[in-house]
Design a protein around this motif. Structure first.
Motif, short mmCIF file in Angstrom:
data_model
loop_
_atom_site.label_atom_id
_atom_site.label_comp_id
_atom_site.label_asym_id
_atom_site.label_seq_id
_atom_site.Cartn_x
_atom_site.Cartn_y
_atom_site.Cartn_z
N THR A 258 0.45 -0.97 -0.14
CA THR A 258 -0.50 -0.03 -0.20
C THR A 258 0.91 1.43 0.03
OG1 THR A 258 -1.89 -0.94 1.48
CG2 THR A 258 -1.68 1.17 1.36
N ARG A 259 0.86 1.99 -0.60
CA ARG A 259 1.51 3.68 -0.60
C ARG A 259 -0.17 4.64 -0.61
NH1 ARG A 259 4.64 3.11 -6.74
NH2 ARG A 259 5.77 0.92 -6.04
N PRO A 260 0.16 4.94 0.85
CA PRO A 260 -0.97 6.03 1.74
C PRO A 260 -0.44 7.41 0.80
CG PRO A 260 0.22 4.73 3.55
CD PRO A 260 1.08 3.92 1.57
N PHE A 261 0.50 7.95 0.71
CA PHE A 261 0.68 9.17 0.38
C PHE A 261 0.50 9.25 -1.22
CE2 PHE A 261 3.95 11.97 -1.85
CZ PHE A 261 3.50 13.27 -1.66
N GLU A 262 0.78 8.18 -2.47
CA GLU A 262 0.75 8.38 -3.54
C GLU A 262 -0.92 8.36 -3.98
OE1 GLU A 262 2.93 6.22 -5.97
OE2 GLU A 262 4.86 6.44 -5.49
N THR A 263 -1.44 7.48 -3.11
CA THR A 263 -2.41 7.49 -3.00
C THR A 263 -3.13 8.43 -2.69
OG1 THR A 263 -2.40 4.82 -2.16
CG2 THR A 263 -4.79 5.97 -2.51
N VAL A 264 -3.63 8.96 -1.62
CA VAL A 264 -4.28 10.75 -1.10
C VAL A 264 -3.97 11.92 -2.30
CG1 VAL A 264 -3.87 12.45 0.28
CG2 VAL A 264 -4.08 10.36 1.19
N LEU A 265 -2.60 11.56 -2.60
CA LEU A 265 -2.11 12.59 -3.80
C LEU A 265 -2.57 12.71 -5.02
CD1 LEU A 265 -0.20 15.19 -4.05
CD2 LEU A 265 1.13 13.22 -5.22
N ASN A 266 -3.18 11.21 -5.24
CA ASN A 266 -3.96 11.23 -6.57
C ASN A 266 -5.03 11.08 -6.59
OD1 ASN A 266 -1.93 9.70 -9.32
ND2 ASN A 266 -1.15 8.88 -7.15
N LEU A 267 -5.74 11.08 -5.78
CA LEU A 267 -7.13 11.12 -4.95
C LEU A 267 -7.56 12.00 -5.07
CD1 LEU A 267 -10.09 10.50 -3.66
CD2 LEU A 267 -9.18 10.24 -1.67
N LEU A 268 -6.88 13.12 -4.63
CA LEU A 268 -6.73 15.07 -4.53
C LEU A 268 -6.85 15.68 -6.11
CD1 LEU A 268 -5.22 15.23 -0.58
CD2 LEU A 268 -7.63 15.25 -1.42
N GLU A 269 -5.95 14.67 -7.05
CA GLU A 269 -5.97 15.45 -8.24
C GLU A 269 -6.69 15.42 -9.33
OE1 GLU A 269 -2.23 14.17 -9.94
OE2 GLU A 269 -0.54 15.62 -8.61
N SER A 270 -7.56 14.07 -8.63
CA SER A 270 -8.87 13.70 -9.42
C SER A 270 -10.36 13.92 -8.99
CB SER A 270 -8.21 12.58 -10.34
OG SER A 270 -8.70 11.30 -8.96
N GLN A 271 -10.54 14.31 -7.86
CA GLN A 271 -11.28 14.04 -7.04
C GLN A 271 -11.81 14.91 -6.05
OE1 GLN A 271 -14.13 11.09 -7.30
NE2 GLN A 271 -12.58 11.15 -9.34
N GLN A 272 -12.87 15.49 -6.09
CA GLN A 272 -13.07 16.28 -4.55
C GLN A 272 -14.07 16.12 -3.88
OE1 GLN A 272 -15.28 19.73 -6.10
NE2 GLN A 272 -15.49 18.90 -8.09
N PHE A 273 -14.17 16.44 -2.81
CA PHE A 273 -15.31 16.10 -1.61
C PHE A 273 -15.73 16.79 -2.03
CE2 PHE A 273 -10.72 15.10 -0.20
CZ PHE A 273 -11.23 13.38 0.55
N ASN A 274 -17.40 16.51 -1.58
CA ASN A 274 -18.43 17.74 -1.37
C ASN A 274 -19.07 16.77 0.26
OD1 ASN A 274 -18.04 18.81 -3.33
ND2 ASN A 274 -19.30 16.90 -5.06
N HIS A 275 -19.87 17.89 0.38
CA HIS A 275 -20.67 17.88 1.44
C HIS A 275 -22.53 18.27 1.03
CE1 HIS A 275 -17.05 17.75 4.95
NE2 HIS A 275 -16.91 17.18 3.88
N VAL A 276 -22.62 17.08 1.16
CA VAL A 276 -23.84 17.54 1.20
C VAL A 276 -25.39 17.16 1.95
CG1 VAL A 276 -24.05 17.49 -1.64
CG2 VAL A 276 -24.31 15.43 -0.14
N PRO A 277 -26.32 17.59 2.49
CA PRO A 277 -26.97 17.33 2.98
C PRO A 277 -28.35 15.91 2.67
CG PRO A 277 -28.38 18.87 1.72
CD PRO A 277 -26.62 18.96 1.38
#
Length: 332
Positions: A258-277
């Motif tokens: 598992t590569r946590p740093f690379e996983t987080v970095l690639n996740l944030l480059e291609s995806q965004q977090f949304n908070h919705v009701p």
């Protein structure tokens, strides 16, 4: 308009504008005089003005030429006065352009746009941020405020640089903070962490005082100053030390392959977090049912925020409540 009013207006014009106005007046006078002296050779005032500009610029097309001695004397006077003025105007314009670019690089030119992002603090993190913004949206303007930089080459970085202390109103006015869409305050990691946080909080207070509505994202290095940053007006407090400590822990104790740093970095480059009701029709449904519902819309449900507590990847049979906030992942 009397002479004093004219002098008041004229001598307060920019140098390039003042020179250009003087050239037009001078060329018009020479064109008028040559038309009066040789009306057959110069049938209209415009023909005389055209000849004056062409002669003064030392181009000399030869389509209009004075034939009489008085006309040639006028031509000599034009070359001695108008030609020098045109040359001086061109050199002044070039010098003004270079001077303006130097002032931009030195952070002395106010920003005049709107709907921009204001970034406070220049470091490797904000440098990469500016490059990312330019890569994702070349039309998004970024204004940088920094007091440690003496010069930032204008052509090399996609930002408008303002030199000064971000806690001072005059500097924020130069950055046109009242028209900004968002503000990011980056911590200065070159000084003591507590002092860096105090500077961040002061900048937050100043920004909020000049714009009550702009979202402020403030980076805080010490946990004890997080609440103060929120009190100062920060909408989001980025505790970078907490984030990095957690990431370090994952790197040290992660599962094999598992590569946590690379996983987080690639996740944030291609995806965004949304908070919705929670949608009304999903009230009472299970977490698993909600995951399938959002997958059909190309979004991934990864957690639930309930009563201030974060439930990441909860049990699949957890029932959702109408007051829940859902945490989604979606493409940029």
């Amino acid at each position: 308009m009397n002479l004093e009013v004219f002098k008041h207006i004229y001598f307060r014009m920019p140098t390039a504008v003042r020179l250009l106005l003087s050239i037009f007046v001078l060329m018009f006078l020479f064109g008028l005089v040559i038309h009066l002296v040789e009306p057959n050779q110069f049938p209209s005032i415009f023909d005389g003005v055209w000849w004056a500009f062409i002669t003064g610029a030392t181009v000399g097309y030869g389509d209009y030429v004075p034939l009489t001695i008085p006309g040639r004397i006028i031509g000599i006077l034009l070359l001695l006065s108008g030609g020098g003025m045109l040359t001086f105007y061109i050199t002044t314009l070039a010098a003004t352009t270079i001077n303006h670019e130097n002032k931009l690089s030195e952070g002395k030119v106010s920003f005049n746009g709107s709907h921009h992002i204001v970034v406070i603090g220049w470091n490797e993190r904000t440098k990469q941020l500016a490059d990312m913004i330019a890569d994702k949206d070349s039309n998004q303007e970024v204004v940088l405020i920094d007091r440690t930089l003496d010069k930032l080459p204008y052509r090399h970085y996609p930002v408008h640089f303002i030199h000064g202390d971000p806690s001072e109103d005059v500097v924020l006015v130069q950055a046109k903070i009242e028209s900004a869409d968002a503000v990011l305050i980056s911590a200065d990691i070159t000084i003591d962490e507590r002092k860096a946080d105090i500077n961040t909080i002061l900048a937050t207070i100043a920004v909020r005082g000049n714009n009550q509505d702009v979202p402020i994202n403030a980076e805080i290095l010490t946990i004890s100053q997080v609440d103060n940053a929120i009190r100062a007006g920060a909408d989001t407090v980025i505790s970078s030390n907490d984030f990095m400590s957690t990431l370090f822990y994952h790197e040290l104790f992660h599962k094999k392959h598992t590569r946590p740093f690379e996983t987080v970095l690639n996740l944030l480059e291609s995806q965004q977090f949304n908070h919705v009701p929670l949608p009304d029709k999903m009230d009472g449904s299970t977490f698993k049912e909600s995951v399938l519902f959002f997958l059909e819309n190309g979004e991934l449900l990864i957690g639930v925020i309930r009563d201030g507590e974060w439930h990441m990847n909860p049990q699949h049979d957890m029932e959702l409540d109408k007051d829940d906030t859902l945490l989604l992942l979606s493409a940029w």
